[in-house]
Design a protein around this motif. Sequence first.
Motif, PDB file in Angstrom:
ATOM      1  N   ALA A  84       0.816  -1.218   0.000  1.00  0.00           N
ATOM      2  CA  ALA A  84       0.000   0.000   0.000  1.00  0.00           C
ATOM      3  C   ALA A  84       0.851   1.271   0.000  1.00  0.00           C
ATOM      4  N   GLY A  85       2.166   1.093   0.056  1.00  0.00           N
ATOM      5  CA  GLY A  85       3.063   2.236   0.029  1.00  0.00           C
ATOM      6  C   GLY A  85       3.155   2.981   1.339  1.00  0.00           C
TER       7      GLY A  85
ATOM      8  N   PHE B 206     -12.557  -0.145   8.888  1.00  0.00           N
ATOM      9  CA  PHE B 206     -12.517  -1.063   7.751  1.00  0.00           C
ATOM     10  C   PHE B 206     -12.030  -2.441   8.187  1.00  0.00           C
ATOM     11  N   LEU B 207     -12.721  -3.475   7.721  1.00  0.00           N
ATOM     12  CA  LEU B 207     -12.377  -4.854   8.049  1.00  0.00           C
ATOM     13  C   LEU B 207     -11.878  -5.572   6.802  1.00  0.00           C
TER      14      LEU B 207
ATOM     15  N   ILE C 235      -5.756  -7.649   3.679  1.00  0.00           N
ATOM     16  CA  ILE C 235      -5.416  -6.509   4.538  1.00  0.00           C
ATOM     17  C   ILE C 235      -5.050  -5.303   3.669  1.00  0.00           C
ATOM     18  N   TYR C 236      -4.311  -5.550   2.599  1.00  0.00           N
ATOM     19  CA  TYR C 236      -3.953  -4.474   1.661  1.00  0.00           C
ATOM     20  C   TYR C 236      -5.210  -3.809   1.099  1.00  0.00           C
ATOM     21  N   GLU C 237      -6.180  -4.607   0.684  1.00  0.00           N
ATOM     22  CA  GLU C 237      -7.413  -4.058   0.122  1.00  0.00           C
ATOM     23  C   GLU C 237      -8.161  -3.204   1.138  1.00  0.00           C
TER      24      GLU C 237
ATOM     25  N   LYS D  11      -7.617   4.444   2.872  1.00  0.00           N
ATOM     26  CA  LYS D  11      -6.945   5.603   2.295  1.00  0.00           C
ATOM     27  C   LYS D  11      -7.886   6.430   1.415  1.00  0.00           C
ATOM     28  N   ARG D  12      -8.854   5.768   0.801  1.00  0.00           N
ATOM     29  CA  ARG D  12      -9.734   6.448  -0.156  1.00  0.00           C
ATOM     30  C   ARG D  12     -11.053   6.941   0.456  1.00  0.00           C
TER      31      ARG D  12
END
Length: 201
Positions: free
Chosen positions: A56-57, A146-147, A156-158, A164-165
């Motif tokens: 995710a950076g 968020f889960l 987890i990345y998603e 973030k969005r």
Amino acid sequence: KLGVKVKPPLVIGNYIDVHKFSPAQVSNLSENSILFIGRLSPKKNLENAILASKKAGLTLDIIGQGPELDKLKLLVKKSKSKVRWLGLFNNDELPQILNKYRYFILPSYWEGLPKSLLEAMSTGLICVGNNTTGINEIIEDNISGFLSKSSDSNSIYEAIIRAKRCNHKKISKSARLTIQNKYSLEAIVKLEQSIFDELLN
């Protein structure tokens, strides 16, 4: 398990000081890092959090110690992930630290009722957690946090990307209200009083 043959018992969980753990008027929150607070043990699933954060950076900032430290440091080196090991802090120092961050993560395989998550949400952080016992009882997906769909790094990345969005102000406010209404000292005292009133009546 105890063979109680009555309606399910009422469970009274942890509470936190929502006045101590409250959002500060900070405009320069870290958008490039995500914070974890907890013991570095296998159940915390930090391996997948490290890989997800890298994808995710984000830099993963870790507060805590535990038996997995050396193993996790080796993974960080091999995967070339960005992780900062911040060590331990007194609980009184945490509100100030939390108020430096936008995002918080708790990727555990399971939890009881994690106070670190309660404190992060009360401070208004955008929280990402694994959809598992103890975490999904606190976070309502896409409303107060968020889960992830599962505990693997891609899931987890998603969840991190959705965090973030999101509308940060909306999620932050909802997270704070959740803790105030359900996990503040005032809320717990009110719940306990209602139980005594029912028994007395």
